[in-house]
Motif scaffolding. Structure first.
Motif, PDB file in Angstrom:
ATOM      1  N   UNK A 243     -21.603 -14.430 -40.227  1.00 17.74           N
ATOM      2  CA  UNK A 243     -20.809 -15.144 -41.232  1.00 17.74           C
ATOM      3  C   UNK A 243     -21.661 -15.480 -42.448  1.00 17.74           C
ATOM      4  N   UNK A 244     -22.870 -15.969 -42.200  1.00 17.77           N
ATOM      5  CA  UNK A 244     -23.749 -16.347 -43.308  1.00 17.77           C
ATOM      6  C   UNK A 244     -24.190 -15.126 -44.113  1.00 17.77           C
ATOM      7  N   UNK A 245     -24.196 -13.974 -43.464  1.00 12.95           N
ATOM      8  CA  UNK A 245     -24.565 -12.734 -44.137  1.00 12.95           C
ATOM      9  C   UNK A 245     -23.359 -12.036 -44.770  1.00 12.95           C
ATOM     10  N   UNK A 246     -22.169 -12.628 -44.604  1.00 13.95           N
ATOM     11  CA  UNK A 246     -20.917 -11.984 -45.045  1.00 13.95           C
ATOM     12  C   UNK A 246     -20.813 -10.581 -44.460  1.00 13.95           C
ATOM     13  N   UNK A 247     -21.154 -10.468 -43.190  1.00 15.99           N
ATOM     14  CA  UNK A 247     -21.225  -9.191 -42.490  1.00 15.99           C
ATOM     15  C   UNK A 247     -20.033  -9.084 -41.544  1.00 15.99           C
ATOM     16  N   UNK A 248     -19.155  -8.120 -41.817  1.00 17.45           N
ATOM     17  CA  UNK A 248     -17.943  -7.954 -41.010  1.00 17.45           C
ATOM     18  C   UNK A 248     -18.076  -6.799 -40.024  1.00 17.45           C
ATOM     19  N   UNK A 249     -19.217  -6.687 -39.378  1.00 16.28           N
ATOM     20  CA  UNK A 249     -19.441  -5.623 -38.392  1.00 16.28           C
ATOM     21  C   UNK A 249     -18.305  -5.608 -37.369  1.00 16.28           C
ATOM     22  N   UNK A 250     -17.676  -4.438 -37.152  1.00 11.28           N
ATOM     23  CA  UNK A 250     -16.520  -4.386 -36.241  1.00 11.28           C
ATOM     24  C   UNK A 250     -16.915  -4.579 -34.786  1.00 11.28           C
ATOM     25  N   UNK A 251     -15.940  -5.019 -34.005  1.00  8.51           N
ATOM     26  CA  UNK A 251     -16.179  -5.333 -32.596  1.00  8.51           C
ATOM     27  C   UNK A 251     -16.684  -4.126 -31.816  1.00  8.51           C
ATOM     28  N   UNK A 252     -16.119  -2.958 -32.111  1.00  7.17           N
ATOM     29  CA  UNK A 252     -16.539  -1.750 -31.390  1.00  7.17           C
ATOM     30  C   UNK A 252     -18.024  -1.480 -31.594  1.00  7.17           C
ATOM     31  N   UNK A 253     -18.508  -1.673 -32.820  1.00  3.32           N
ATOM     32  CA  UNK A 253     -19.919  -1.461 -33.112  1.00  3.32           C
ATOM     33  C   UNK A 253     -20.781  -2.489 -32.385  1.00  3.32           C
ATOM     34  N   UNK A 254     -20.349  -3.743 -32.390  1.00  9.63           N
ATOM     35  CA  UNK A 254     -21.126  -4.789 -31.724  1.00  9.63           C
ATOM     36  C   UNK A 254     -21.212  -4.537 -30.224  1.00  9.63           C
ATOM     37  N   UNK A 255     -20.115  -4.085 -29.633  1.00 10.50           N
ATOM     38  CA  UNK A 255     -20.150  -3.777 -28.204  1.00 10.50           C
ATOM     39  C   UNK A 255     -21.063  -2.586 -27.924  1.00 10.50           C
ATOM     40  N   UNK A 256     -21.036  -1.587 -28.821  1.00 12.96           N
ATOM     41  CA  UNK A 256     -21.975  -0.473 -28.646  1.00 12.96           C
ATOM     42  C   UNK A 256     -23.408  -0.975 -28.685  1.00 12.96           C
TER      43      UNK A 256
END
Length: 306
Positions: A243-256
């Motif tokens: 949130x502080x980085x304004x980073x909207x990394x998608x859930x699929x990527x985070x799970x990978x």
């Protein structure tokens, strides 16, 4: 004692002495190499713990034939001098006793967000980051198949498939400058909940292993908090940093990323099972198997977003 060093605790100071060992990209076999790496450890760790890592200092044999830290004499080795920390205030210990408030975690999130924001992009060429991850998946598979061939094959197949589906997203991460020279070993036991906080023990011996998507490094921290039984704290740190980085990394990527970090840990412990020190082969294999199971679960979660 660690796998690669001895640490001597003396009053308010800690002194780290490297072992003269060689493995893969790590080479402490010469006095010059141990000096170079000690200096790199101080320089790199000052990024996130400037008041902890004090200096590199020679270990000498003085004219009276006694060991001395610094001073006149023959240099026989090199030490990293650090401020000694109170173990009770490392994040893992604080989590165990339930002594972590939102304020202390917020300070850690702020430190990490500022660190990642200031970091220069480490990969800028489209396609290169995806190729790098495919190669890492394959390298992990070659080791993990000696642990559990069927599970390792299933994991690698899933991860390669996910990466293929994430090709555009990975290029977007590169375009946004999200791939940086990170800490490399962001675990709860390395985070000091002081004011200001400090993060110690970065992976200093191989820059290649520090080149990470900042979201992947944060997923590793989340993973390790969850493994200790404190998933909410890990999830909060991940989400707050993004949130502080304004980073909207998608859930699929985070799970990978979570699965990829788990597979990498499983690979590490599979290696350790074949080495003589620091526990029994059965203990290391059990830990590797545990991480392999987490990796498979994470890839299952990631596949739901396809």
């Amino acid at each position: 004692e660690t796998h690669f060093a001895w640490v001597f605790l003396v009053g308010a100071r800690a002194f780290k002495l490297r072992k003269p060992v060689r493995r893969d990209t790590m080479d402490y076999g010469t006095l010059a190499a141990r000096r170079t790496d000690s200096e790199a450890e101080v320089r790199l760790n000052r990024r996130l713990a400037p008041d902890v890592y004090l200096r590199t200092v020679p270990l000498v044999v003085d004219p009276a034939d006694r060991f001395a830290i610094g001073g006149i004499g023959e240099i026989v080795d090199w030490l990293v001098e650090m401020r000694r920390l109170d173990r009770r205030w490392m994040l893992d210990a604080a989590l165990e006793r339930g002594d972590t408030g939102t304020r202390s975690l917020a300070r850690v999130a702020d430190l990490l967000a500022r660190f990642y924001s200031a970091a220069a992009p480490a990969i800028t060429e489209p396609g290169l980051f995806g190729q790098r991850l495919h190669a890492q998946v394959e390298a992990n598979h070659l080791v993990l198949c000696t642990l559990d061939a069927d599970s390792a094959a299933l994991l690698a197949t899933r991860q390669h498939s996910l990466l293929t589906g994430l090709e555009r997203e990975l290029d977007i991460r590169v375009e946004r400058g999200c791939i940086v020279e990170a800490h490399g070993d962001l675990r709860p036991e390395h985070i000091l909940l002081s004011d200001p906080p400090a993060i110690i023990d970065c992976l200093e011996f191989d820059r290649n292993l520090r080149i990470l998507d900042r979201a992947e490094e944060l997923c590793f921290l989340e993973l390790e908090c969850a493994r200790l039984g404190h998933a909410p704290a890990g999830r909060w740190l991940l989400e707050e940093c993004l949130r502080r980085l304004s980073d909207d990394a998608p859930r699929m990527l985070l799970d990978f990323y979570r699965g990829h970090r788990s597979a990498t840990r499983a690979t590490l412990y599979t290696w350790r099972a074949g080495e003589p020190d620091g526990g029994t082969p059965q203990e290391w294999q059990a830990r590797a198997t545990h991480y392999l199971a987490i990796a498979l679960e994470a890839t299952t979660e990631a596949s739901r977003y396809r």
